[in-house]
Write a protein that holds these residues in place. Structure first.
Motif, short mmCIF file in Angstrom:
data_model
loop_
_atom_site.label_atom_id
_atom_site.label_comp_id
_atom_site.label_asym_id
_atom_site.label_seq_id
_atom_site.Cartn_x
_atom_site.Cartn_y
_atom_site.Cartn_z
N GLN A 1 -31.53 107.59 61.86
CA GLN A 1 -32.09 107.38 63.20
C GLN A 1 -31.06 107.73 64.28
OE1 GLN A 1 -33.85 103.48 63.81
NE2 GLN A 1 -34.57 103.43 61.69
N LEU A 2 -29.84 107.24 64.09
CA LEU A 2 -28.79 107.50 65.08
C LEU A 2 -28.48 108.99 65.16
CD1 LEU A 2 -26.41 104.51 64.30
CD2 LEU A 2 -27.48 104.96 66.50
N GLN A 3 -28.45 109.65 64.02
CA GLN A 3 -28.15 111.08 64.00
C GLN A 3 -29.16 111.86 64.83
OE1 GLN A 3 -28.41 112.90 60.10
NE2 GLN A 3 -26.69 114.26 60.53
N THR A 4 -30.41 111.39 64.82
CA THR A 4 -31.45 112.04 65.60
C THR A 4 -31.37 111.66 67.08
OG1 THR A 4 -32.94 112.07 63.70
CG2 THR A 4 -33.94 112.30 65.88
N ARG A 5 -31.13 110.37 67.34
CA ARG A 5 -31.17 109.86 68.71
C ARG A 5 -30.04 110.37 69.60
NH1 ARG A 5 -33.09 103.48 67.92
NH2 ARG A 5 -35.20 103.99 67.19
N ILE A 6 -28.91 110.72 69.01
CA ILE A 6 -27.78 111.16 69.84
C ILE A 6 -27.95 112.58 70.34
CG2 ILE A 6 -26.19 109.61 68.64
CD1 ILE A 6 -24.97 112.09 67.30
N SER A 7 -28.91 113.31 69.80
CA SER A 7 -29.12 114.69 70.26
C SER A 7 -29.53 114.66 71.73
CB SER A 7 -30.22 115.37 69.43
OG SER A 7 -31.46 114.71 69.60
N GLY A 8 -28.94 115.52 72.50
CA GLY A 8 -29.17 115.53 73.95
C GLY A 8 -28.05 114.88 74.71
N ASP A 9 -27.37 113.91 74.07
CA ASP A 9 -26.23 113.25 74.71
C ASP A 9 -24.90 113.72 74.15
OD1 ASP A 9 -27.86 111.73 76.32
OD2 ASP A 9 -27.93 110.03 74.95
N PHE A 10 -24.92 114.27 72.94
CA PHE A 10 -23.71 114.70 72.26
C PHE A 10 -23.93 116.09 71.67
CE2 PHE A 10 -23.74 110.12 72.27
CZ PHE A 10 -22.42 109.77 72.53
N PRO A 11 -22.85 116.85 71.47
CA PRO A 11 -22.98 118.17 70.85
C PRO A 11 -23.62 118.05 69.46
CG PRO A 11 -20.78 117.90 71.77
CD PRO A 11 -21.45 116.56 71.85
N VAL A 12 -24.21 119.13 69.00
CA VAL A 12 -24.87 119.14 67.69
C VAL A 12 -23.87 118.76 66.61
CG1 VAL A 12 -26.08 120.58 66.00
CG2 VAL A 12 -26.48 120.92 68.46
N PRO A 13 -24.22 117.78 65.75
CA PRO A 13 -23.28 117.35 64.70
C PRO A 13 -22.98 118.48 63.72
CG PRO A 13 -25.07 115.76 64.97
CD PRO A 13 -25.45 116.99 65.76
N ALA A 14 -21.86 118.37 63.05
CA ALA A 14 -21.52 119.32 61.99
C ALA A 14 -22.49 119.14 60.82
CB ALA A 14 -20.08 119.09 61.53
N ASP A 15 -22.65 120.18 60.06
CA ASP A 15 -23.49 120.13 58.87
C ASP A 15 -22.75 119.34 57.80
OD1 ASP A 15 -25.35 120.53 56.89
OD2 ASP A 15 -24.72 122.59 56.45
N ALA A 16 -23.18 118.11 57.56
CA ALA A 16 -22.48 117.25 56.61
C ALA A 16 -23.46 116.27 55.98
CB ALA A 16 -21.36 116.49 57.30
N THR A 17 -23.13 115.82 54.79
CA THR A 17 -23.94 114.81 54.11
C THR A 17 -23.18 113.49 54.13
OG1 THR A 17 -22.99 115.31 51.94
CG2 THR A 17 -24.97 116.53 52.60
N PHE A 18 -23.90 112.40 53.90
CA PHE A 18 -23.24 111.10 53.85
C PHE A 18 -24.02 110.16 52.93
CE2 PHE A 18 -25.95 111.43 57.62
CZ PHE A 18 -26.84 110.38 57.43
N ARG A 19 -23.29 109.21 52.42
CA ARG A 19 -23.90 108.16 51.63
C ARG A 19 -23.28 106.83 52.03
NH1 ARG A 19 -19.86 110.02 48.08
NH2 ARG A 19 -18.82 108.34 46.91
#
Length: 226
Positions: free
Chosen positions: A14-32
């Motif tokens: 959710q956070l990864q989606t919501r920050i778009s528009g306020d922050f530069p596009v995130p790097a292509d990365a996976t997380f667990r």
């Protein structure tokens, strides 16, 4: 019931989606998200992000301490450790292919200042009133500054336990909590200063940006610059 790691993954997405528009596009990365082993729960912070190898930054992990991280604090905690916090911060930097020497340098005030900034910025996306958002932010900043003040009193001015305890009790600490904080800071000098001073420095830079560009200037430009 949904486990904390499963819930954490959902919140991070959710956070990864919501920050778009306020922050530069995130790097292509996976997380667990993993839970810390029960044997470590008494000694580990509520959550932490492991900085990946600089040649393999696309695989990331955040550990959650089930004994200390409540569901109420999970959202802001994951903003600090994940998006737009440490995970975002480190993977974005690594994706720019910096000189390897830069990967060896460490600036704790920058790292934890940004983590705190990201954590408090996440309240912008919370489903609550503006008044409550401002209260939660002010409460946390005041707490961090008070911790930092007691740290300075201990390590710069040499204040003893009764003096520091009296200061903290003035602001609502119980004698037991004040004593615990005193000995924590005695063992780890400067532990809270990167969070508070680093955060305030970023806020000062943001205020300068808004003063130059206007209060309605998009924060995306400031975050991109920073």
């Amino acid at each position: 019931a949904v486990s904390v790691p499963e819930l954490s993954l959902s919140v991070l997405e959710q956070l990864q989606t919501r920050i778009s528009g306020d922050f530069p596009v995130p790097a292509d990365a996976t997380f667990r998200v993993e839970a810390v082993h029960p044997s470590l729960e008494d000694f580990i912070s509520p959550a932490f992000y492991l900085v990946p190898a600089f040649d393999n930054y696309k695989e990331n992990v955040i550990y959650i301490n089930n004994a200390k991280c409540s569901t109420e604090s999970l959202y802001s905690t994951l903003a600090h450790e994940g998006y737009p916090g440490h995970l975002y911060q480190n993977t974005f930097f690594a994706s720019t292919s910096p000189h390897p020497v830069r990967m060896l340098l460490n600036f704790t005030g920058y790292d934890e200042g940004w983590g705190t900034y990201a954590e408090l910025y996440s309240y912008e996306y919370a489903d609550c009133s503006e008044e409550l958002k401002q209260f939660l932010i002010a409460e946390q900043v005041a707490g961090l500054c008070l911790y930092s003040l007691s740290d300075i009193r201990i390590h710069y001015y040499g204040d003893d336990l009764p003096t520091v305890s009296a200061l903290l009790q003035k602001y609502g600490f119980s004698p037991e909590s004040a004593e615990e904080l005193f000995y924590t800071q005695l063992a780890e000098p400067g532990i809270y200063l990167p969070y508070s001073v680093g955060y305030l420095e970023i806020c000062e830079l943001r205020e300068l940006y808004l003063a130059l560009e206007g209060n309605d200037a998009p924060l995306l430009l400031f975050h991109t610059f920073f």
